[in-house]
Each structure stands twice: as C-alpha cells, then as structure tokens.
Write an enzyme that holds these catalytic residues in place. Structure first.
Site, PDB file in Angstrom:
ATOM      1  N   GLU A 148       0.437  -1.361   0.209  1.00  0.00           N
ATOM      2  CA  GLU A 148       0.689  -0.384   0.251  1.00  0.00           C
ATOM      3  C   GLU A 148       0.976   1.109  -0.024  1.00  0.00           C
ATOM      4  O   GLU A 148       2.161   1.051   0.464  1.00  0.00           O
ATOM      5  CB  GLU A 148      -0.905  -0.087   1.608  1.00  0.00           C
ATOM      6  CG  GLU A 148      -2.343  -0.771   1.368  1.00  0.00           C
ATOM      7  CD  GLU A 148      -1.684  -2.462   2.212  1.00  0.00           C
ATOM      8  OE1 GLU A 148      -2.347  -4.109   1.763  1.00  0.00           O
ATOM      9  OE2 GLU A 148      -0.056  -2.341   2.060  1.00  0.00           O
ATOM     10  N   TYR A 200       7.765   2.476  -7.446  1.00  0.00           N
ATOM     11  CA  TYR A 200       7.038   1.314  -7.372  1.00  0.00           C
ATOM     12  C   TYR A 200       7.015   1.522  -8.431  1.00  0.00           C
ATOM     13  O   TYR A 200       6.408   0.017  -9.591  1.00  0.00           O
ATOM     14  CB  TYR A 200       5.834   1.494  -6.461  1.00  0.00           C
ATOM     15  CG  TYR A 200       6.641   1.499  -4.739  1.00  0.00           C
ATOM     16  CD1 TYR A 200       7.659   0.924  -4.602  1.00  0.00           C
ATOM     17  CD2 TYR A 200       5.182   1.980  -4.174  1.00  0.00           C
ATOM     18  CE1 TYR A 200       7.963   1.438  -3.144  1.00  0.00           C
ATOM     19  CE2 TYR A 200       5.885   2.777  -2.815  1.00  0.00           C
ATOM     20  CZ  TYR A 200       6.866   1.649  -2.160  1.00  0.00           C
ATOM     21  OH  TYR A 200       7.262   1.818  -1.431  1.00  0.00           O
TER      22      TYR A 200
END
Length: 163
Positions: A111, A123
């Site tokens: 998350e 990411y």
C-alpha cells in the site's frame, strides 16, 4: 544523523534486535505517523523478513516483508530523509522483491499513499501496478487518506537491472 556527501558503502542485511532503536529513528524521521518500536519488535519476533540498509556504519533505511502462500506483502519501507535520492529506496525494494521470489512468492503487494509521489513513482518504475484501493487507510492531520494497493507480478519479465 548526518548524510556523508562523499562515497559510502551501502549494505543491506537482516535486521537484528540490537538495530531496533536505529530503525525506529529512521521510521520516525521518514513518516509523520511512524510504526512504533513494539511493532518492529513484533515483526522480528514473528519471523517476518526484516532488513536494514546501512550506509557505511549506520542504519539509514529498512523494509519489512510478510510472506503468505504464493505472495509477499511489503508492510514497511523507509529511508531516512537525509539519504533520499541516492538509490537506497530502490535497492531496498529490489531486495524485498528478491526475498519474496526466493521464498516462493508469485506476487508482491504493498500500500502507498497517493500523495507520496516519489514512492508511487519508484513502485511504478519497478513494475508495480495499481490493483485496488483501501479507503481511509492512512491517518492525516485533517482525517484519513485512501491507500493505493499495488501489485508486482514476479512471473513477468523483471525490469532491467533487477536480475
């Protein structure tokens, strides 16, 4: 903690109980709502994959990875702000992906706050894709912020430089 502008020897190694105070110091400097020292202690005790990033002789980053059947979950990844923009977060993330793959994961989840633009960019550049949202996941000064749920499929071809 003072960042050495000259060269440094980066090392990533398993976290030890003696590292916890330094890990907590990094966590507290990196996040407005840090994990507690006891959370890190419990992660070590439960056998999670807990690793630290050292720059020469001091801890400047860490990650915690939980394993499940066929998947891994990056629970925490942080680099001290004085050590940002040196590739340490990328190195930690790549180590987490390698550990997950070595331990049998086919996918890695995490998350991230949508407002954390540098982390979102990192990411995505490492092959994570958005797969969901967790409503009101993170605390803020004015309430709560949703989390983006990201997934990295380890069965796909890895980005250049990871293997």
């Amino acid at each position: 903690m003072t960042a050495d502008p000259a060269g440094f020897l980066p090392v990533i190694r398993p976290m030890r109980p003696a590292d916890l105070e330094s890990v907590y110091a990094v966590e507290s400097s990196a996040y407005d709502y840090p994990w507690t020292l006891n959370i890190f202690r419990d992660c070590l005790r439960m056998g999670y994959e807990c690793w630290v990033q050292l720059a020469t002789d001091r801890i400047v980053g860490h990650f915690v990875l939980a394993m499940g059947p066929g998947e891994a979950h990056v629970l925490n990844l942080a680099v001290h702000p004085e050590w940002h923009n040196r590739g340490l977060g990328r190195a930690l993330l790549q180590r987490a992906l390698e550990r997950g793959e070595r331990l049998g994961a086919e996918s890695v989840f995490l998350e991230v706050r949508p407002s954390n633009t540098p982390a979102v960019h990192l990411y995505h550049s490492e092959g994570f894709r958005r797969v969901g949202r967790r409503r009101d996941y993170y605390p803020t000064e004015t309430g709560r912020e949703d989390a983006m749920v990201l997934r990295h499929d380890l069965r796909e071809v890895a980005p250049a430089g990871r293997r």
